[in-house]
Design a protein around this motif. Structure first.
Motif, PDB file in Angstrom:
ATOM      1  N   VAL A 289       0.869  -1.336   0.028  1.00  0.00           N
ATOM      2  CA  VAL A 289       0.053   0.093  -0.099  1.00  0.00           C
ATOM      3  C   VAL A 289       1.014   1.187  -0.009  1.00  0.00           C
ATOM      4  O   VAL A 289       2.019   1.178   0.495  1.00  0.00           O
ATOM      5  CB  VAL A 289      -1.032   0.121   1.143  1.00  0.00           C
ATOM      6  N   THR A 290       0.097   2.241  -0.392  1.00  0.00           N
ATOM      7  CA  THR A 290       1.077   3.392  -0.512  1.00  0.00           C
ATOM      8  C   THR A 290       1.158   4.170   0.931  1.00  0.00           C
ATOM      9  O   THR A 290      -0.200   4.199   1.797  1.00  0.00           O
ATOM     10  CB  THR A 290       0.159   4.873  -1.411  1.00  0.00           C
ATOM     11  N   LEU A 291       2.249   4.538   1.601  1.00  0.00           N
ATOM     12  CA  LEU A 291       2.312   5.124   3.029  1.00  0.00           C
ATOM     13  C   LEU A 291       2.213   6.562   2.695  1.00  0.00           C
ATOM     14  O   LEU A 291       3.049   7.057   2.036  1.00  0.00           O
ATOM     15  CB  LEU A 291       3.620   4.463   3.490  1.00  0.00           C
ATOM     16  N   VAL A 292       1.505   7.111   3.832  1.00  0.00           N
ATOM     17  CA  VAL A 292       1.571   8.661   3.950  1.00  0.00           C
ATOM     18  C   VAL A 292       2.227   9.077   5.135  1.00  0.00           C
ATOM     19  O   VAL A 292       2.045   8.518   6.426  1.00  0.00           O
ATOM     20  CB  VAL A 292      -0.043   9.081   4.097  1.00  0.00           C
ATOM     21  N   GLY A 293       3.031  10.093   5.183  1.00  0.00           N
ATOM     22  CA  GLY A 293       3.560  10.598   6.410  1.00  0.00           C
ATOM     23  C   GLY A 293       4.110  11.972   6.264  1.00  0.00           C
ATOM     24  O   GLY A 293       4.166  12.606   5.105  1.00  0.00           O
TER      25      GLY A 293
END
Length: 95
Positions: free
Chosen positions: A12-16
């Motif tokens: 999955v795409t990780l957001v931070g």
């Protein structure tokens, strides 16, 4: 554990916010456990804030939250910070 985390995030795409710091930290744990590093696609909220708000006083997480109408103290605890990043992501209108 890092094993459970890798199984959970899969691809999955990780957001931070300053996500490179977190990925480097996690990849050191992967290395110690002889696991492949994390290569997920990422969304960097700090860079997005810099593009959109080039005259912001600074780019600390809390300052950026306030720029987007989220008046919360950053507790620097994983779950609470993740919730704030989610709200910032939403306020930025990212998908």
């Amino acid at each position: 554990s890092i094993y459970e985390l890798k199984a959970y995030i899969q691809d999955v795409t990780l957001v931070g916010y300053n996500i490179a710091f977190d990925i480097n930290f996690l990849n050191r744990a992967c290395e110690k456990c002889l696991l492949e590093p994390i290569h997920n696609k990422t969304v960097e909220l700090m860079n997005e804030a810099k593009k959109r708000n080039s005259f912001q006083a600074n780019y600390r997480f809390e300052t950026t939250l306030k720029e987007y109408g989220i008046d919360q103290r950053v507790p620097h605890r994983a779950l609470e910070d993740a919730k704030l990043m989610y709200w910032l992501y939403r306020q930025m209108g990212l998908k």
